[in-house]
Design an enzyme around this catalytic site. Sequence first.
Site, short mmCIF file in Angstrom:
data_model
loop_
_atom_site.label_atom_id
_atom_site.label_comp_id
_atom_site.label_asym_id
_atom_site.label_seq_id
_atom_site.Cartn_x
_atom_site.Cartn_y
_atom_site.Cartn_z
N ASP A 115 -1.24 -17.86 5.32
CA ASP A 115 -2.87 -19.17 3.93
C ASP A 115 -3.39 -19.76 5.23
O ASP A 115 -4.33 -20.37 5.34
CB ASP A 115 -1.84 -20.12 2.98
CG ASP A 115 0.08 -20.36 3.24
OD1 ASP A 115 0.33 -19.29 3.78
OD2 ASP A 115 0.14 -21.02 2.49
N TYR A 132 0.93 -1.21 -0.10
CA TYR A 132 0.28 0.02 0.00
C TYR A 132 0.78 1.10 0.70
O TYR A 132 -0.25 2.03 -0.21
CB TYR A 132 -0.90 -0.18 1.28
CG TYR A 132 -2.32 -1.33 1.13
CD1 TYR A 132 -2.02 -2.39 1.19
CD2 TYR A 132 -3.42 -0.95 0.38
CE1 TYR A 132 -2.77 -3.67 0.69
CE2 TYR A 132 -4.33 -1.66 1.12
CZ TYR A 132 -3.97 -3.07 0.91
OH TYR A 132 -4.65 -3.88 1.05
N LYS A 166 3.86 -14.13 5.43
CA LYS A 166 3.67 -15.29 4.88
C LYS A 166 5.82 -15.11 4.66
O LYS A 166 6.69 -14.64 3.66
CB LYS A 166 3.68 -14.38 3.06
CG LYS A 166 3.63 -15.50 2.15
CD LYS A 166 2.98 -17.17 2.40
CE LYS A 166 2.60 -17.44 1.43
NZ LYS A 166 2.43 -19.10 1.82
N ASP A 200 -6.02 -6.78 5.07
CA ASP A 200 -7.14 -6.49 4.68
C ASP A 200 -8.30 -7.95 4.14
O ASP A 200 -9.15 -7.73 3.82
CB ASP A 200 -6.75 -5.72 2.85
CG ASP A 200 -7.56 -5.52 2.12
OD1 ASP A 200 -8.87 -5.07 3.41
OD2 ASP A 200 -7.16 -4.27 1.11
#
Length: 481
Positions: free
Chosen positions: A208, A128, A175, A232
Amino acid sequence: MLKKTITLIEGDGVGPEVTGAARRIIEASGAPVEWEICLAGAKVFKMGDSSGVPEETINSIKRNKVALKGPLETPVGFGEKSANVTIRKLFETYANVRPVREIPGIQTPFSGRHIDMVIVRENVEDLYAGIEYMQTPGVAQGLKIITRKGCEKIARYAFELARAEGRKLVHCATKSNIMKLTEGLLKKTFEEVAKDYPEIEAKHIIIDNCAHQLVIKPEAFDVIVTTNLNGDIISDLASGLVGGLGIAPGSNIGDEVAIFEAVHGSAPDIAGKGIVNPTAVILSSVLMLRHMGLFDYANKIEEALVYTLGETNIKTSDLDPKNPVSTTEFTDEVIKNLGKKAKDWEIRSCKPIKMPVVDKNPDMVKVENRRVVGADIFIESDLDANALGKSLDEISLDSTLSLKMISNRGVQVYPQIADQKPDVVDHWRCRFTLDDVKGCLQDIDLASLMAKIGTAHRWMHVEKLKEFDGHSGFTKAQGEN
Ligand code: NAD
């Protein structure tokens, strides 16, 4: 009691309907507040201001330090920036806080599981940061900016929130298994910060798997802290577990300013129809009143809202498509129920959050030793990997640098690995390393190599390969030794 002023941005689409409902309920509760109505978003873009946020709005938020905001439409395409992201960045509201709690009376496949968690999403960094480039006519690149300072602030905020709300477990979801330096920085910083909060259990989880566990066992989560894009996505997912976007509140918290808004957007498909669910913005207002220290009014509104949803059969169409009421009827009912106590609902007792204090010095991470050990030179070329490699080997013959490898889309293609022939594009990362393994690359040597390369090829980007205190500051290509 002296009234506190709140900046009210009604927003686009359903924004005026939902913020209007929240405003009526807050006023009916008797909370000592007054409003300063300001513009942002689509209306402002239409007036020719490409920032989407006029100066009067910025000054009002600065002055009042608290804002209630309706959703703002994000222009799609090139040119205008998102007014939402602009507001978050201008006021450095680095923590996006999204509570997710099962509400009695809202039936979902997860009803009865007692889901009650808070997602703390880093709100200003990551992809972002909005730094994007077309590297070649067909290859786009966006920079994922993660800072040690940003990670420390968000990690500390998550632990402070857990402390203030009496929560016992904080998960950090990243991640880092793939993005070792960027996502890995949050994991590493989280693990360091966790030591200052020994009474709270700290766990890392791969994002995940976190998404998977959120659906399999959502009641196991208490606080989740994560990077901007991950947050998000999983916060929308989590809101779906307890009834959807219509009931998901949020806040954007910074050192100076706090902006409260629903998770949902401007819902153009239902705007102006009088059917939008105002619950998410009402719950965001409850968070706002608590933030302002107006606990009694916040509790009164929360009780009335939960009573309405749990004990009367009055719901908007997203929650009860067969027998819905309008936004106004729902709002009237909540106002009527102010002062009533909801069954099976306990207001979570919370103390004011102690805002983390992190060094304001921008260069807060100091190292003893640093060294440049090579450079990645990115070249646009329609040659194949072998032809490009041979050409660069020749060009660098009398340089202090040698071509170590070339990668394409992250995979080493020169020297070729076995018989692998990955799909390639015209965007080559050519990694040069110093012949003197203990040396430090001088700018003049790099500039001279780049000048030579520039006579034969089109280079578009250079990245120095750095080592800080002996730790490599770059990752290897897939297949690189
Ligand atoms: P959205 O959240 O506006 O709508 C998604 C779906 O959920 C729609 O079907 C909508 O009708 C429904 N929905 C959302 N809120 C609801 C509510 N309170 N009651 C009942 N149904 C509701 O998402 P979108 O369609 O992807 O985005 C529309 C616009 O909003 C875009 O321009 C987007 O950029 C913007 N947006 C703004 C914010 C913000 O201002 N914070 C957040 C998300 C999206």
